[in-house]
Design an enzyme around this catalytic site. Structure first.
Site, mmCIF file in Angstrom:
data_model
loop_
_atom_site.group_PDB
_atom_site.id
_atom_site.type_symbol
_atom_site.label_atom_id
_atom_site.label_comp_id
_atom_site.label_asym_id
_atom_site.label_seq_id
_atom_site.Cartn_x
_atom_site.Cartn_y
_atom_site.Cartn_z
ATOM 1 N N ARG A 109 0.825 -1.210 0.000
ATOM 2 C CA ARG A 109 0.000 0.000 0.000
ATOM 3 C C ARG A 109 0.864 1.268 0.000
ATOM 4 N NH1 ARG A 109 -5.545 -0.897 2.281
ATOM 5 N NH2 ARG A 109 -5.420 1.225 3.068
ATOM 6 N N PHE A 114 -0.787 -0.777 -3.898
ATOM 7 C CA PHE A 114 -1.588 -1.985 -4.070
ATOM 8 C C PHE A 114 -2.828 -1.911 -3.174
ATOM 9 C CE2 PHE A 114 2.358 -3.910 -5.675
ATOM 10 C CZ PHE A 114 1.862 -4.669 -6.730
ATOM 11 N N PRO A 115 -4.005 -2.254 -3.701
ATOM 12 C CA PRO A 115 -5.241 -2.188 -2.913
ATOM 13 C C PRO A 115 -5.393 -3.432 -2.034
ATOM 14 C CG PRO A 115 -5.745 -2.906 -5.139
ATOM 15 C CD PRO A 115 -4.257 -2.641 -5.097
ATOM 16 N N LYS A 116 -4.539 -3.551 -1.028
ATOM 17 C CA LYS A 116 -4.459 -4.774 -0.227
ATOM 18 C C LYS A 116 -5.280 -4.650 1.053
ATOM 19 C CE LYS A 116 0.237 -5.954 -1.793
ATOM 20 N NZ LYS A 116 0.304 -7.374 -2.076
ATOM 21 N N LYS A 117 -5.956 -5.751 1.398
ATOM 22 C CA LYS A 117 -6.689 -5.868 2.654
ATOM 23 C C LYS A 117 -6.380 -7.224 3.279
ATOM 24 C CE LYS A 117 -10.888 -4.145 2.939
ATOM 25 N NZ LYS A 117 -12.339 -3.884 2.688
#
Length: 261
Positions: A109, A114-117
């Site tokens: 992120r 990066f759209p990381k969860k």
């Protein structure tokens, strides 16, 4: 601590014990299950940000096993990647990613966008089937399956695909809650050692979830699937579009406040 020391040491948070080390980031025995499917073209257009353009109504659901990654350790991730074009160049836009390890979430992120969860993806071989799953908490949101190594894939084509540009929407807020960074970032995979790639029959199921909305891009038809094992380096990125540079002042007030101090 002197200000020069702060500036010299600052590359990630926390300052005295960063959540991830400085790169480069090398991945060994990185394993992919990528299922490409056809979806609703209008839903794609609603989700992909300009100036990226949707090429076809296709989505790649990727399950990735990373047992040996420099600085990030051993983890798995899964998410949706959309084929796009930018200034006439074909590439991929990462729409969402879910993984089970904090350092690559923080690094992904903060560095690239990066759209990381945080979630619970898996990728494993069950008898004659390669199986990818994604759970958000106790809830299953995705399951992908593929016949294990049924046919050899075209290695040249796979290598070309891995080397294509990748695009991310990086968003970092200002302390007043307005966007301080809102950029389109381009990055590449480098030093690719392709160990093998295979195709086979595949299936993909997605389920609705309020906070992991992968089913908002519904599966209308599975087009293809590929299983890849490779070593590669995740290169740092570059900014190719700044959404705030040409925005109205009300969208840039965080930067204006900063400059006026």
């Amino acid at each position: 601590m002197h200000q020069d020391t702060v500036r010299g040491r600052a590359f990630a948070m926390p300052l005295t014990s960063p959540a991830f080390p400085a790169g480069p980031y090398r991945f060994r025995n990185r394993e992919y299950l990528i299922i490409t499917y056809r979806t609703d073209p209008q839903k794609l257009r609603d989700l992909v940000p300009e100036p990226l353009q949707v090429c076809e109504p296709l989505v790649k659901f990727e399950f990735i096993r990373m047992p040996d990654s420099t600085g990030f350790g051993d983890y798995t991730e899964g998410g949706q990647v959309i084929p796009v074009s930018f200034c006439g160049r074909r590439g991929s836009y990462t729409h969402c990613m879910f993984l089970d390890d904090h350092p690559p979430i923080a690094g992904g992120r903060e560095l690239w966008g990066f759209p990381k969860k945080l979630a619970g993806p898996t990728l494993r071989t069950e008898t004659d089937t390669l199986v990818g799953t994604l759970d958000y908490g106790p809830v299953r949101v995705a399951t992908g399956t593929m016949g294990y190594k049924h046919r050899a894939a075209d290695l040249a084509r796979v290598r070309t695909s891995l080397a294509e540009p990748n695009f991310l929407l990086k968003i970092i807020p200002h302390v007043d809650g307005t966007p301080r960074i809102c950029e389109l970032v381009e990055y590449h995979l480098e030093e690719i050692n392709l160990q093998g790639a295979w195709t086979g029959p595949a299936a993909l199921n997605l389920w609705s979830h309020a906070l992991a909305p992968v089913a908002e891009l519904p599966v209308l038809e599975v087009v293809s699937a590929v299983h890849i094992v490779a070593d590669l380096t995740l290169a740092l990125g570059k900014v190719v579009h700044d959404y705030l540079a040409e925005a109205e002042p009300r969208y840039r007030k965080g930067r204006i406040h900063e400059l006026s101090e």
